[in-house]
Design a protein around this motif. Structure first.
Motif, PDB file in Angstrom:
ATOM      1  N   ALA A   1       1.252  15.362  74.678  1.00  7.87           N
ATOM      2  CA  ALA A   1       1.845  16.168  73.619  1.00  7.87           C
ATOM      3  C   ALA A   1       0.927  16.085  72.407  1.00  7.87           C
ATOM      4  O   ALA A   1       0.328  15.040  72.132  1.00  7.87           O
ATOM      5  CB  ALA A   1       3.229  15.657  73.265  1.00  7.87           C
ATOM      6  N   ILE A   2       0.799  17.216  71.700  1.00  6.57           N
ATOM      7  CA  ILE A   2       0.019  17.245  70.462  1.00  6.57           C
ATOM      8  C   ILE A   2       0.982  17.128  69.297  1.00  6.57           C
ATOM      9  O   ILE A   2       2.016  17.802  69.258  1.00  6.57           O
ATOM     10  CB  ILE A   2      -0.760  18.573  70.338  1.00  6.57           C
ATOM     11  N   ILE A   3       0.634  16.285  68.352  1.00  7.35           N
ATOM     12  CA  ILE A   3       1.426  16.134  67.136  1.00  7.35           C
ATOM     13  C   ILE A   3       0.581  16.680  65.994  1.00  7.35           C
ATOM     14  O   ILE A   3      -0.565  16.263  65.812  1.00  7.35           O
ATOM     15  CB  ILE A   3       1.798  14.654  66.882  1.00  7.35           C
ATOM     16  N   GLN A   4       1.115  17.613  65.254  1.00  7.07           N
ATOM     17  CA  GLN A   4       0.351  18.238  64.174  1.00  7.07           C
ATOM     18  C   GLN A   4       1.124  18.089  62.869  1.00  7.07           C
ATOM     19  O   GLN A   4       2.319  18.374  62.815  1.00  7.07           O
ATOM     20  CB  GLN A   4       0.165  19.725  64.493  1.00  7.07           C
ATOM     21  N   THR A   5       0.415  17.654  61.850  1.00  7.33           N
ATOM     22  CA  THR A   5       1.099  17.436  60.576  1.00  7.33           C
ATOM     23  C   THR A   5       0.188  17.833  59.418  1.00  7.33           C
ATOM     24  O   THR A   5      -1.039  17.898  59.577  1.00  7.33           O
ATOM     25  CB  THR A   5       1.527  15.953  60.453  1.00  7.33           C
TER      26      THR A   5
ATOM     27  N   MET B   1       5.614   9.532  64.201  1.00  2.00           N
ATOM     28  CA  MET B   1       6.069  10.250  65.395  1.00  2.00           C
ATOM     29  C   MET B   1       5.749   9.485  66.677  1.00  2.00           C
ATOM     30  O   MET B   1       6.044   9.955  67.770  1.00  2.00           O
ATOM     31  CB  MET B   1       5.390  11.631  65.464  1.00  2.00           C
ATOM     32  N   GLY B   2       5.089   8.348  66.547  1.00  2.00           N
ATOM     33  CA  GLY B   2       4.771   7.538  67.725  1.00  2.00           C
ATOM     34  C   GLY B   2       3.466   7.932  68.382  1.00  2.00           C
ATOM     35  O   GLY B   2       3.231   7.634  69.555  1.00  2.00           O
ATOM     36  N   ALA B   3       2.608   8.616  67.647  1.00  2.00           N
ATOM     37  CA  ALA B   3       1.374   9.133  68.234  1.00  2.00           C
ATOM     38  C   ALA B   3       0.136   8.487  67.617  1.00  2.00           C
ATOM     39  O   ALA B   3       0.198   7.878  66.551  1.00  2.00           O
ATOM     40  CB  ALA B   3       1.307  10.643  68.045  1.00  2.00           C
ATOM     41  N   GLU B   4      -0.983   8.674  68.337  1.00  2.00           N
ATOM     42  CA  GLU B   4      -2.249   8.148  67.845  1.00  2.00           C
ATOM     43  C   GLU B   4      -3.017   9.278  67.176  1.00  2.00           C
ATOM     44  O   GLU B   4      -3.300  10.296  67.827  1.00  2.00           O
ATOM     45  CB  GLU B   4      -3.043   7.627  69.045  1.00  2.00           C
ATOM     46  N   PRO B   5      -3.361   9.141  65.890  1.00  3.30           N
ATOM     47  CA  PRO B   5      -4.071  10.229  65.207  1.00  3.30           C
ATOM     48  C   PRO B   5      -5.499  10.358  65.735  1.00  3.30           C
ATOM     49  O   PRO B   5      -6.160   9.361  66.014  1.00  3.30           O
ATOM     50  CB  PRO B   5      -4.071   9.783  63.745  1.00  3.30           C
ATOM     51  N   LYS B   6      -5.947  11.601  65.895  1.00  8.19           N
ATOM     52  CA  LYS B   6      -7.266  11.832  66.511  1.00  8.19           C
ATOM     53  C   LYS B   6      -8.213  12.613  65.613  1.00  8.19           C
ATOM     54  O   LYS B   6      -9.355  12.225  65.438  1.00  8.19           O
ATOM     55  CB  LYS B   6      -7.094  12.600  67.839  1.00  8.19           C
TER      56      LYS B   6
ATOM     57  N   MET C   1      -4.098  15.769  63.469  1.00  6.10           N
ATOM     58  CA  MET C   1      -3.639  15.982  64.840  1.00  6.10           C
ATOM     59  C   MET C   1      -3.626  14.641  65.555  1.00  6.10           C
ATOM     60  O   MET C   1      -4.566  13.850  65.436  1.00  6.10           O
ATOM     61  CB  MET C   1      -4.572  16.973  65.545  1.00  6.10           C
ATOM     62  N   GLY C   2      -2.567  14.398  66.306  1.00  6.76           N
ATOM     63  CA  GLY C   2      -2.490  13.178  67.099  1.00  6.76           C
ATOM     64  C   GLY C   2      -2.022  13.485  68.504  1.00  6.76           C
ATOM     65  O   GLY C   2      -1.517  14.576  68.785  1.00  6.76           O
ATOM     66  N   LEU C   3      -2.215  12.517  69.386  1.00 14.70           N
ATOM     67  CA  LEU C   3      -1.809  12.685  70.781  1.00 14.70           C
ATOM     68  C   LEU C   3      -0.825  11.597  71.183  1.00 14.70           C
ATOM     69  O   LEU C   3      -0.867  10.482  70.663  1.00 14.70           O
ATOM     70  CB  LEU C   3      -3.033  12.616  71.709  1.00 14.70           C
ATOM     71  N   CYS C   4       0.001  11.951  72.156  1.00 18.69           N
ATOM     72  CA  CYS C   4       1.059  11.042  72.552  1.00 18.69           C
ATOM     73  C   CYS C   4       1.570  11.478  73.923  1.00 18.69           C
ATOM     74  O   CYS C   4       1.498  12.665  74.263  1.00 18.69           O
ATOM     75  CB  CYS C   4       2.168  11.180  71.511  1.00 18.69           C
TER      76      CYS C   4
END
Lengths: 306, 68
Positions: free
Chosen positions: A20-24, A53-58, A111-114
């Motif tokens: 999943a992509i997390i965008q903020t 959000m529980g994700a790793e920023p990339k 952007m992060g991934l999770c």
């Protein structure tokens, strides 16, 4: 995947069953005088939503608003601060965009991934869980004091470093734990974000122990002298009627719990048995967190402050 | 009675002017403000530090009298 109704910290797009992509995005005007510090704080703040959000920023893209008369050296310092903070987080700054604006502003879209199953929501706390906060509060009150030169050097520096600190350790030490709800404490203050965590349906009550809420040094002095930003009163008027205070909680303490934070800590709800391992894992990374409350069955109010 | 005109000043200046007047023992004095945030700030300063005040509002402007 996560809708508007939950006031979550970022947008989530599921690419495949594993990713999943997390965008903020977040940006704001200077909160401190030093441009390099401003850059670091803005970046730590923007990246924090991804950790929440529980994700790793990339990757990240800069957003910069500058006026023509601003010295290029200052602009460079802001960007350097942001870039250094991103590097510390393992985030690649891939570019950005700048526009002309009278009041400078800086921030980033991150952007992060999770794994889709690992996404953390901010409004799903489990009854029985313990609430843990990973940074002390009071940056709004102290920033207001700083505007009038009321802070000594040590307090000012501690405030800046608190805001510039990444929530990386706070997140990474919790990766293997079953966190039921996660958010970062920013503009709505501790109680505003706790209210979001309690959710709209009022199926739980978050009990916060005011004696255990960590405060930055001198934040209480500022609150007692009425050195508070407008946002503290705004937050109180937005969420105050969802909070029940026990009588012995001082007005100054309640004000600080509504104080808007810049780049605040993570607020996590986790199982009681996970708290000690979490604190130890943080300790090994040279970091700390505070147990500030627990998730109770609904008691007719979203938040109870004791 | 001394009057502090803090209208139009940005926070935290109004509450700091009040604090200075208190520390210099200028009671009774009046402070004029025209915004909600300094009103709240000054009420808090007074309440947390044991001062008696009288607040009146007129057309969005406030007059706060510090008696002691």
């Amino acid at each position: 995947m996560i809708g508007y109704e939950s006031d979550d910290d970022a947008c989530v797009y599921v690419v495949s069953k594993d990713i999943a992509i997390i965008q903020t995005v977040d940006f704001f005007p200077p909160v401190v005088d030093d441009p390099y510090d401003f850059g670091r704080i803005a970046a730590a703040n923007a990246i924090s939503d991804v950790y929440a959000m529980g994700a790793e920023p990339k990757t990240a893209l800069n957003l910069l608003c500058i006026s023509n008369c601003l010295d290029m050296g200052v602009v460079r310092k802001i960007l350097e601060g942001g870039a250094d903070k991103c590097m510390e987080a393992g985030v690649v700054v891939a570019g950005g965009h700048s526009i002309e604006d009278e009041e400078p502003k800086f921030g980033l879209s991150v952007m992060g991934l999770c794994h889709p199953d690992k996404i953390r929501r901010n409004n799903t706390p489990r009854i029985g869980d313990v609430l843990v906060l990973t940074k002390p509060i009071g940056t709004g009150a102290l920033s207001t004091g700083a505007k009038a030169d009321l802070l000594n050097k040590e307090t000012l520096s501690l405030m800046v470093e608190t805001m510039a600190k990444l929530n990386r350790n706070a997140f990474e030490a919790s990766i293997s734990l079953d966190v039921s709800a996660s958010t970062d404490v920013t503009g709505f203050g501790l109680l505003g974000h706790a209210k979001e965590m309690a959710g709209g349906k009022a199926s739980v009550t978050l009990e916060i122990d005011s004696r255990r809420v960590p405060l930055l040094p001198h934040a209480l002095d500022m609150a007692r002298d009425g050195i508070l930003p407008a946002g503290a009163y705004r937050n109180r008027s937005f969420v105050g009627n969802h909070v029940v205070f026990e009588e012995d909680v001082s007005l100054a303490m309640t004000d600080l719990m509504f104080d808007p934070q810049t780049s605040g800590g993570l607020l996590l709800a986790m199982r009681e048995q996970d708290v000690e391992p979490y604190l130890s894992a943080l300790h090994e990374r040279g970091d700390v967190a505070w147990i500030i409350g627990r998730v109770l069955p609904a008691e007719g109010t979203a938040i109870k402050v004791i | 009675m001394k009057t502090i005109d803090a209208r139009g000043l940005s926070c935290p200046e109004p509450v700091l002017l009040v604090k200075r007047a208190v520390l210099e023992d200028e009671f009774p004095f009046t402070v004029l403000i025209d915004d909600e945030t300094p009103r709240q700030n000054i009420i808090r300063y007074a309440s947390n530090n044991g001062h008696e005040i009288q607040l009146t509002e007129q057309h969005g402007e406030y007059e706060i009298v510090f008696t002691k």
